[in-house]
Design a protein around this motif. Structure first.
Motif, PDB file in Angstrom:
ATOM      1  N   LYS A 277     -28.941  28.818 -15.708  1.00  0.00           N
ATOM      2  CA  LYS A 277     -29.106  30.120 -15.059  1.00  0.00           C
ATOM      3  C   LYS A 277     -28.524  31.262 -15.895  1.00  0.00           C
ATOM      4  O   LYS A 277     -28.873  32.419 -15.696  1.00  0.00           O
ATOM      5  CB  LYS A 277     -28.412  30.118 -13.691  1.00  0.00           C
ATOM      6  N   HIS A 278     -27.645  30.920 -16.847  1.00  0.00           N
ATOM      7  CA  HIS A 278     -26.887  31.968 -17.528  1.00  0.00           C
ATOM      8  C   HIS A 278     -27.146  32.041 -19.039  1.00  0.00           C
ATOM      9  O   HIS A 278     -26.523  32.851 -19.724  1.00  0.00           O
ATOM     10  CB  HIS A 278     -25.384  31.736 -17.306  1.00  0.00           C
ATOM     11  N   LEU A 279     -28.045  31.199 -19.575  1.00  0.00           N
ATOM     12  CA  LEU A 279     -28.232  31.141 -21.027  1.00  0.00           C
ATOM     13  C   LEU A 279     -29.658  31.502 -21.425  1.00  0.00           C
ATOM     14  O   LEU A 279     -30.586  31.413 -20.628  1.00  0.00           O
ATOM     15  CB  LEU A 279     -27.904  29.729 -21.535  1.00  0.00           C
ATOM     16  N   LYS A 280     -29.811  31.896 -22.700  1.00  0.00           N
ATOM     17  CA  LYS A 280     -31.132  32.191 -23.234  1.00  0.00           C
ATOM     18  C   LYS A 280     -31.921  30.887 -23.404  1.00  0.00           C
ATOM     19  O   LYS A 280     -31.335  29.822 -23.622  1.00  0.00           O
ATOM     20  CB  LYS A 280     -31.012  32.877 -24.600  1.00  0.00           C
ATOM     21  N   PRO A 281     -33.258  30.953 -23.329  1.00  0.00           N
ATOM     22  CA  PRO A 281     -34.070  29.741 -23.493  1.00  0.00           C
ATOM     23  C   PRO A 281     -33.789  28.996 -24.795  1.00  0.00           C
ATOM     24  O   PRO A 281     -33.785  27.771 -24.825  1.00  0.00           O
ATOM     25  CB  PRO A 281     -35.508  30.283 -23.465  1.00  0.00           C
TER      26      PRO A 281
ATOM     27  N   PHE B 116     -38.732  32.665 -30.861  1.00  0.00           N
ATOM     28  CA  PHE B 116     -38.329  31.295 -30.530  1.00  0.00           C
ATOM     29  C   PHE B 116     -39.535  30.519 -30.029  1.00  0.00           C
ATOM     30  O   PHE B 116     -40.300  31.008 -29.188  1.00  0.00           O
ATOM     31  CB  PHE B 116     -37.246  31.320 -29.448  1.00  0.00           C
ATOM     32  N   TYR B 117     -39.754  29.329 -30.590  1.00  0.00           N
ATOM     33  CA  TYR B 117     -40.800  28.422 -30.117  1.00  0.00           C
ATOM     34  C   TYR B 117     -40.145  27.300 -29.327  1.00  0.00           C
ATOM     35  O   TYR B 117     -39.201  26.652 -29.812  1.00  0.00           O
ATOM     36  CB  TYR B 117     -41.572  27.827 -31.296  1.00  0.00           C
ATOM     37  N   ASP B 118     -40.622  27.034 -28.083  1.00  0.00           N
ATOM     38  CA  ASP B 118     -40.049  25.944 -27.302  1.00  0.00           C
ATOM     39  C   ASP B 118     -40.704  24.612 -27.686  1.00  0.00           C
ATOM     40  O   ASP B 118     -41.605  24.564 -28.527  1.00  0.00           O
ATOM     41  CB  ASP B 118     -40.172  26.212 -25.790  1.00  0.00           C
ATOM     42  N   GLU B 119     -40.260  23.542 -27.039  1.00  0.00           N
ATOM     43  CA  GLU B 119     -40.735  22.204 -27.408  1.00  0.00           C
ATOM     44  C   GLU B 119     -42.207  21.988 -27.070  1.00  0.00           C
ATOM     45  O   GLU B 119     -42.838  21.045 -27.560  1.00  0.00           O
ATOM     46  CB  GLU B 119     -39.886  21.146 -26.705  1.00  0.00           C
TER      47      GLU B 119
ATOM     48  N   GLU C 247     -35.935  36.945 -36.813  1.00  0.00           N
ATOM     49  CA  GLU C 247     -36.059  38.408 -36.749  1.00  0.00           C
ATOM     50  C   GLU C 247     -37.322  38.874 -37.464  1.00  0.00           C
ATOM     51  O   GLU C 247     -38.059  39.739 -36.975  1.00  0.00           O
ATOM     52  CB  GLU C 247     -34.831  39.065 -37.368  1.00  0.00           C
ATOM     53  N   LEU C 248     -37.582  38.285 -38.635  1.00  0.00           N
ATOM     54  CA  LEU C 248     -38.752  38.674 -39.421  1.00  0.00           C
ATOM     55  C   LEU C 248     -40.047  38.312 -38.704  1.00  0.00           C
ATOM     56  O   LEU C 248     -40.970  39.125 -38.620  1.00  0.00           O
ATOM     57  CB  LEU C 248     -38.712  38.001 -40.791  1.00  0.00           C
ATOM     58  N   LEU C 249     -40.119  37.086 -38.174  1.00  0.00           N
ATOM     59  CA  LEU C 249     -41.354  36.623 -37.543  1.00  0.00           C
ATOM     60  C   LEU C 249     -41.618  37.318 -36.210  1.00  0.00           C
ATOM     61  O   LEU C 249     -42.753  37.317 -35.719  1.00  0.00           O
ATOM     62  CB  LEU C 249     -41.294  35.109 -37.344  1.00  0.00           C
ATOM     63  N   ALA C 250     -40.584  37.940 -35.621  1.00  0.00           N
ATOM     64  CA  ALA C 250     -40.762  38.674 -34.361  1.00  0.00           C
ATOM     65  C   ALA C 250     -41.229  40.111 -34.589  1.00  0.00           C
ATOM     66  O   ALA C 250     -41.560  40.810 -33.633  1.00  0.00           O
ATOM     67  CB  ALA C 250     -39.453  38.679 -33.574  1.00  0.00           C
TER      68      ALA C 250
ATOM     69  N   GLN D  46     -41.582  32.629 -27.559  1.00  0.00           N
ATOM     70  CA  GLN D  46     -40.950  33.627 -26.705  1.00  0.00           C
ATOM     71  C   GLN D  46     -40.251  34.641 -27.588  1.00  0.00           C
ATOM     72  O   GLN D  46     -39.774  34.307 -28.681  1.00  0.00           O
ATOM     73  CB  GLN D  46     -39.923  32.977 -25.776  1.00  0.00           C
ATOM     74  N   LEU D  47     -40.155  35.865 -27.124  1.00  0.00           N
ATOM     75  CA  LEU D  47     -39.403  36.907 -27.811  1.00  0.00           C
ATOM     76  C   LEU D  47     -38.084  37.087 -27.075  1.00  0.00           C
ATOM     77  O   LEU D  47     -38.058  37.438 -25.902  1.00  0.00           O
ATOM     78  CB  LEU D  47     -40.191  38.217 -27.844  1.00  0.00           C
ATOM     79  N   LEU D  48     -36.986  36.830 -27.789  1.00  0.00           N
ATOM     80  CA  LEU D  48     -35.660  36.872 -27.184  1.00  0.00           C
ATOM     81  C   LEU D  48     -34.817  37.970 -27.809  1.00  0.00           C
ATOM     82  O   LEU D  48     -35.160  38.527 -28.852  1.00  0.00           O
ATOM     83  CB  LEU D  48     -34.962  35.524 -27.386  1.00  0.00           C
ATOM     84  N   LYS D  49     -33.695  38.238 -27.162  1.00  0.00           N
ATOM     85  CA  LYS D  49     -32.752  39.179 -27.745  1.00  0.00           C
ATOM     86  C   LYS D  49     -32.182  38.563 -29.022  1.00  0.00           C
ATOM     87  O   LYS D  49     -32.060  37.352 -29.124  1.00  0.00           O
ATOM     88  CB  LYS D  49     -31.611  39.464 -26.764  1.00  0.00           C
TER      89      LYS D  49
END
Length: 390
Positions: free
Chosen positions: A75-79, A229-232, A206-209, A237-240
């Motif tokens: 609930k409290h962390l980035k993906p 970020f790519y998930d499994e 950072e570059l790929l985003a 996803q675009l994250l902070k």
């Protein structure tokens, strides 16, 4: 509740106690009888049942408590952080503890685990901390009373102690050679990608985003506000960014700015030809889908280029390190380098500076030794008179 019945024996009056206890796992009632001092035994049995019911989840498997813990911290962390933790648990923690009940895991088991992990990974302590966090979660929820990790110790030395090195990097000549060869023989996309990495020190994600609206023509700046970020499951996803210090604007040199503009124009033409409507207009895209590249792609291409150009093999993070070394060589202040690279702590920048200057000193020493070992040149003129030092 217990029931009591008095009966007589040759030795005197005795009590028969009948009591039904609850199995903490199956919830089945188990009837038992005792013959003794009735009230005392009944109290003992009922206290035992109450204790079992209070700590019922100590009989659960570690993997089951982990699932509860995972649901809570998610609930409290980035993906991206959740994904890394799940990989760590799957590969390094659950194989050891997953099939054991909490109540059966001992301090000896935990110490053995720590000792083992210290032989497997350089940075093993964060994984050990994750393993013990599950026990701390169990304590907080009154599943167990104490953690078997209490009073365990980390080994003073590990087999990795002498192998803690910073990333390899290129010097000025190698960096220039790489860019020249890539410009002459590579595609616009590859030249733009690696020139940007090398001369800005961006992180891979950072570059790929980067998207088209991150490039500002009026100021010739590029904004870093997110990471990829790519998930499994293969979804991006675009994250902070990594830290708040990672959010920054970087001024680009004219050529880097120009090649990025050229690449954006090329991407627009591809979209027009295909009629594809995209949600995010990324700068570095797969031409087949207009989606951003995976992080692994950049390292794979860099490996091939290093081999083709006969340069020392470095990683994409090594390009970031190379950028820092070039900035230091150009006389840029350490605080400015820290801001450009998005380091949260000056110590990180200082570590790179120390590494760079140490290697330069070693090179200087080698040059001196090579000079001293050069064969003496024969004199073409008359003899020289050499005075002995006084």
């Amino acid at each position: 509740m217990a029931s009591f019945a008095k009966y007589h024996t040759a030795k005197g009056e005795r009590w028969l106690i009948k009591i039904a206890l609850t199995d903490p796992l199956t919830k089945e009632k188990i009837k038992t009888t005792r013959r003794s001092e009735a009230k005392l035994v009944a109290k003992q049995l009922e206290a035992e049942e109450a204790k079992q019911n209070k700590n019922i989840k100590s009989h659960y498997f570690y993997k089951d408590i982990f699932l509860e813990y995972e649901e809570e911290y998610s609930k409290h962390l980035k993906p991206s952080t959740i994904y890394r933790k799940s990989v760590d648990f799957k590969n390094w923690i659950l194989p050891t503890f997953g099939e054991k009940r909490l109540k059966d895991i001992t301090k000896k088991d935990c110490q053995k685990y720590i000792d083992f992990m210290s032989t497997q990974l350089k940075s093993y302590k964060p994984i050990v901390i994750q393993a013990r966090n599950v026990f701390d979660f169990a304590i907080q929820n009154d599943y167990i009373e104490t953690s078997p990790f209490n009073n365990t110790v980390y080994p003073k030395t590990t087999i990795f102690e002498d192998d803690e090195k910073l990333e390899k990097f290129w010097d000025k000549e190698q960096s220039l050679y790489f860019l020249e060869r890539l410009k002459a023989t590579g595609t616009l996309k590859r030249y733009a990608l690696f020139r940007t990495l090398l001369l800005t020190g961006m992180r891979k994600g950072e570059l790929l985003a980067l998207q088209e609206n991150d490039l500002h023509e009026e100021t010739q700046m590029i904004s870093i506000t997110k990471t990829l970020f790519y998930d499994e499951n293969g979804n991006y996803q675009l994250l902070k960014p990594k830290t708040s210090s990672s959010v920054r604007d970087i001024h680009l040199d004219p050529e880097t700015f120009a090649v990025l503009k050229d690449l954006i124009r090329q991407n627009k033409k591809l979209r027009l030809l295909s009629g594809e409507k995209v949600k995010h207009k990324f700068i570095f895209i797969k031409e087949s889908s207009f989606e951003p590249f995976r992080n692994s792609y950049v390292n794979e291409v860099l490996n091939k280029l290093c081999k083709r150009f006969e340069l020392p093999r470095i990683t994409v993070h090594g390009l970031r390190h190379s950028c820092a070394s070039l900035l230091f060589a150009a006389g840029v202040d350490i605080k400015v380098v820290q801001k450009l690279l998005g380091h949260a702590h000056i110590e990180t920048t200082m570590n790179i500076y120390t590494h760079v200057t140490t290697e330069e000193i070693e090179k200087t020493t080698d040059l001196l030794i090579n000079y001293l070992n050069e064969p003496k040149k024969k004199s073409s003129g008359g003899q020289k008179v050499v005075k002995k030092p006084k």
